[in-house]
Design an enzyme around this catalytic site. Sequence first.
Site, PDB file in Angstrom:
ATOM      1  N   HIS A  62      82.178  37.272  70.198  1.00  0.00           N
ATOM      2  CA  HIS A  62      82.317  36.371  71.325  1.00  0.00           C
ATOM      3  C   HIS A  62      83.710  35.744  71.363  1.00  0.00           C
ATOM      4  CE1 HIS A  62      77.709  35.887  70.743  1.00  0.00           C
ATOM      5  NE2 HIS A  62      77.986  36.926  71.529  1.00  0.00           N
ATOM      6  N   LYS A  72      86.567  27.106  66.888  1.00  0.00           N
ATOM      7  CA  LYS A  72      85.296  26.863  66.200  1.00  0.00           C
ATOM      8  C   LYS A  72      85.534  26.573  64.728  1.00  0.00           C
ATOM      9  CE  LYS A  72      82.884  30.115  69.239  1.00  0.00           C
ATOM     10  NZ  LYS A  72      82.218  31.423  69.331  1.00  0.00           N
ATOM     11  N   TYR A 132      78.179  25.313  63.878  1.00  0.00           N
ATOM     12  CA  TYR A 132      79.586  25.344  64.258  1.00  0.00           C
ATOM     13  C   TYR A 132      79.897  24.295  65.306  1.00  0.00           C
ATOM     14  CZ  TYR A 132      77.623  29.067  67.320  1.00  0.00           C
ATOM     15  OH  TYR A 132      76.848  29.823  68.157  1.00  0.00           O
ATOM     16  N   ASP A 168      74.621  41.071  73.972  1.00  0.00           N
ATOM     17  CA  ASP A 168      75.597  41.699  73.078  1.00  0.00           C
ATOM     18  C   ASP A 168      75.486  43.218  73.110  1.00  0.00           C
ATOM     19  OD1 ASP A 168      76.581  39.220  72.378  1.00  0.00           O
ATOM     20  OD2 ASP A 168      75.500  39.111  70.480  1.00  0.00           O
TER      21      ASP A 168
END
Length: 199
Positions: A62, A72, A132, A168
């Site tokens: 991503h 992140k 995250y 995905d």
Amino acid sequence: MKLRELSVPGALEITPKQLGDPRGMFMEWYRFDMLSEAVGHPLRLAQGNLSISARGVVRGIHFADVPPGQAKYVSCVRGAVLDVVVDLRVGSPTFGTWELVRLDDVERKSLYVCEGLGHGFCALTDGAALSYICSQTYNPVGEHGVHPLDPDLGIRWPVEEPRLSAKDGVAPSLAEAIAGGLLPDYALCQEYTAGLAVS
């Protein structure tokens, strides 16, 4: 804590110092000042996420449009994952390269991923919990993916049959993402992060 730059510029592995005794353990898992010094600007904390995955699940790769992108700071709070950072910045000297880092609840390492890089992971244990914090809130229009099993990327996932989400599973290949103009531009990423240092 110790910070180590990965082979993909803009990604850091953070190893905390764990202090334990018969009562348990304590550690600093995030330090604003140390990360700011290492990356050249503060990490804006805009959103926190928690994902829990069964063993063999692969999530990613991503990335987000830059600007603003989405940096992140990733930690595995339960179980273990094999985390991957991919340089998807067109024009970068390391474009297309990737590095794997094991994150688990033993060494308790974290990973910093700057704007413009791709991120994904494979759960090595059932119930692997990944936490995250992100520099921007989720923007479905500006969020994209590259297929994690794309042979041109050649990521060596540690499972024979990775389990992917429907989204995905239909993500474009790296070549398709390049042709479609989906990937971040390296110079624009550099310009944007340089601006964060003075804002």
